[in-house]
Design a protein around this motif. Structure first.
Motif, PDB file in Angstrom:
ATOM      1  N   ARG A  19      18.503 -10.557 -38.970  1.00  0.00           N
ATOM      2  CA  ARG A  19      18.635  -9.628 -40.080  1.00  0.00           C
ATOM      3  C   ARG A  19      19.804 -10.041 -40.973  1.00  0.00           C
ATOM      4  NH1 ARG A  19      14.198  -8.626 -38.894  1.00  0.00           N
ATOM      5  NH2 ARG A  19      13.392  -6.737 -37.881  1.00  0.00           N
ATOM      6  N   ARG A  20      19.657  -9.806 -42.277  1.00  0.00           N
ATOM      7  CA  ARG A  20      20.738 -10.027 -43.225  1.00  0.00           C
ATOM      8  C   ARG A  20      21.306  -8.679 -43.631  1.00  0.00           C
ATOM      9  NH1 ARG A  20      18.143 -12.458 -48.685  1.00  0.00           N
ATOM     10  NH2 ARG A  20      20.308 -12.086 -49.337  1.00  0.00           N
ATOM     11  N   TYR A  21      22.404  -8.734 -44.368  1.00  0.00           N
ATOM     12  CA  TYR A  21      23.127  -7.500 -44.682  1.00  0.00           C
ATOM     13  C   TYR A  21      22.252  -6.502 -45.440  1.00  0.00           C
ATOM     14  CZ  TYR A  21      26.786  -4.401 -46.435  1.00  0.00           C
ATOM     15  OH  TYR A  21      27.551  -3.296 -46.734  1.00  0.00           O
ATOM     16  N   GLN A  22      21.431  -6.976 -46.356  1.00  0.00           N
ATOM     17  CA  GLN A  22      20.612  -6.056 -47.140  1.00  0.00           C
ATOM     18  C   GLN A  22      19.585  -5.328 -46.279  1.00  0.00           C
ATOM     19  OE1 GLN A  22      18.735  -8.515 -50.128  1.00  0.00           O
ATOM     20  NE2 GLN A  22      16.953  -8.905 -48.854  1.00  0.00           N
ATOM     21  N   ASP A  23      19.208  -5.902 -45.126  1.00  0.00           N
ATOM     22  CA  ASP A  23      18.325  -5.204 -44.192  1.00  0.00           C
ATOM     23  C   ASP A  23      19.048  -4.017 -43.556  1.00  0.00           C
ATOM     24  OD1 ASP A  23      16.282  -7.081 -44.651  1.00  0.00           O
ATOM     25  OD2 ASP A  23      17.063  -8.418 -43.095  1.00  0.00           O
ATOM     26  N   PHE A  24      20.327  -4.202 -43.256  1.00  0.00           N
ATOM     27  CA  PHE A  24      21.118  -3.094 -42.719  1.00  0.00           C
ATOM     28  C   PHE A  24      21.258  -1.990 -43.770  1.00  0.00           C
ATOM     29  CE2 PHE A  24      22.251  -6.580 -39.951  1.00  0.00           C
ATOM     30  CZ  PHE A  24      22.492  -5.998 -38.722  1.00  0.00           C
ATOM     31  N   LEU A  25      21.439  -2.397 -45.034  1.00  0.00           N
ATOM     32  CA  LEU A  25      21.522  -1.407 -46.107  1.00  0.00           C
ATOM     33  C   LEU A  25      20.223  -0.608 -46.221  1.00  0.00           C
ATOM     34  CD1 LEU A  25      23.288  -3.281 -49.065  1.00  0.00           C
ATOM     35  CD2 LEU A  25      24.151  -1.301 -47.807  1.00  0.00           C
TER      36      LEU A  25
END
Length: 387
Positions: free
Chosen positions: A72-78
């Motif tokens: 996962r990348r940061y925008q997925d966490f967002l």
């Protein structure tokens, strides 16, 4: 912790924040274990980004397997945080680390920044996993189990752009309109949030300043051991004494480095997380007020007979249920969050206090041993009287 009794202009000692805390032992029923590790850099023609491996192990029956591994990348966490706020507007969603460069970091993708973010993302997911409601959210399950292409497909199933814009416009309108009479318990809650925000931001600034000053002190102290070693080489009569001082300084430097490692590893991340939590709490209160403001607007319309009475009565009934559910969810989550906050802050400061005690005991023992050896030397070798 009664923050309302504290003056907002005066700093609060860590002890006074936790001195009334009592905890009960609870059985360990954890059945969901999540690890965020192995950051990996990706460079494309359009962007550069970091992905993290998310490993999930579980014994829950609703999962198709007992172990999952995704990236996962940061925008997925967002995206996940946004979906949780959308589904549970008055629950306290754990905060994510800031999107942009954090204070003190020069390069966005240097190792320190990536590691700091990895730890924060790991904490974020495990906070959700430990939450009695959020842990069973369907989007959270998809985040943990779906491969990249499956997650992209799932994201597209959400409300369209125009629908989101409409919801946002209505939310802003109700927010500007405000609520006529916020219940007293939520007024008290809002006062607590404002005071807590002032206190935790102050603690964060002081902690950062202490860490900076301690680093400067350590850098300066590192210069003294080599200086005394060189000095010993040019002073034959004082060689043993100066070499002993150099050895003591070197051991104290090692102890100081060990103590300082506890600040960025244990204390600073906890304090900063609750700085972000204070912002989250403000957002939760705004969303609660928006739900109540929507109800107030319908009641006002019915009073003024601005629309069909039967339709408004039905809408008001639904909104009253929605407000009640939102209020009950926030009240229950509020107590859970306060207990976790007390526990986290108490543990962080207790750990640092223990580290400090060990540090000073070690340095004291080092110098006492050295002074003792010098006393023994003087007792065996009488010093010549000065002329």
């Amino acid at each position: 912790m009664d923050m309302n009794s504290l003056s907002p202009m005066m700093p609060t000692s860590p002890l006074s924040m936790i001195n009334q805390v009592k905890f009960e032992d609870e059985p360990d029923l954890k059945d969901l274990f999540i690890t965020v590790d192995e950051p990996e850099s990706h460079v494309t023609t359009l962007e550069t980004f970091i992905t993290y491996r998310v490993v999930t192990k579980t014994s829950r029956g609703e999962f198709d397997s007992s172990e999952f591994e995704v990236r996962r990348r940061y925008q997925d966490f967002l995206w996940l945080k946004g979906k949780l706020e959308e589904a549970h507007p008055t629950l306290i969603i754990p905060p994510l680390p800031e999107k942009f460069i954090v204070k003190g970091m020069v390069e966005r993708f240097n190792d320190d920044f990536i590691e700091t973010r990895r730890k924060a993302l790991h904490t974020f997911l495990n906070r959700i996993a430990d939450h009695p409601t959020l842990t069973f959210n369907e989007d959270f399950k998809v985040f943990l189990t779906a491969q990249a292409w499956e997650l992209s497909s799932h994201k597209k199933q959400g409300p369209g752009l125009l629908s989101k814009v409409g919801q946002t416009v209505r939310a802003v309108a109700w927010s500007v309109r405000g609520v006529k009479s916020r219940p007293e318990e939520f007024m008290d809650m809002n006062d607590f949030i404002e005071t807590f925000s002032q206190k935790i931001n102050l603690i964060d600034k002081i902690s950062q300043r202490i860490y900076k000053e301690e680093r400067e002190y350590l850098d300066e102290m590192k210069e003294y051991a080599p200086i005394h070693t060189l000095w010993a080489e040019s002073e034959e009569d004082l060689a043993d004494t100066l070499s002993g001082v150099a050895s003591c300084l070197a051991r104290c430097c090692t102890a100081t480095e060990r103590r300082l490692s506890g600040l960025p590893e244990a204390l600073l991340p906890v304090v900063h997380e609750y700085v972000l939590y204070s912002e989250t709490l403000t957002g939760v209160m705004k969303r609660r007020d928006q739900i109540q403001a929507e109800l107030d607007s319908k009641v006002e319309a019915l009073t003024c007979k601005k629309a069909d009475a039967d339709l408004l009565t039905e809408e008001i009934g639904k909104l009253e249920d929605k407000v009640e559910c939102a209020n009950n969810a926030l009240k229950a989550d509020w107590e859970r969050w306060r207990q976790n906050m007390r526990n986290d802050i108490k543990s962080a400061f207790s750990d640092m206090a223990e580290r400090n005690v060990q540090y000073y005991e070690q340095c004291l023992a080092t110098w006492e041993s050295f002074l003792s050896s010098q006393s023994d030397f003087c007792s065996k070798e009488p010093c010549e009287e000065d002329p």
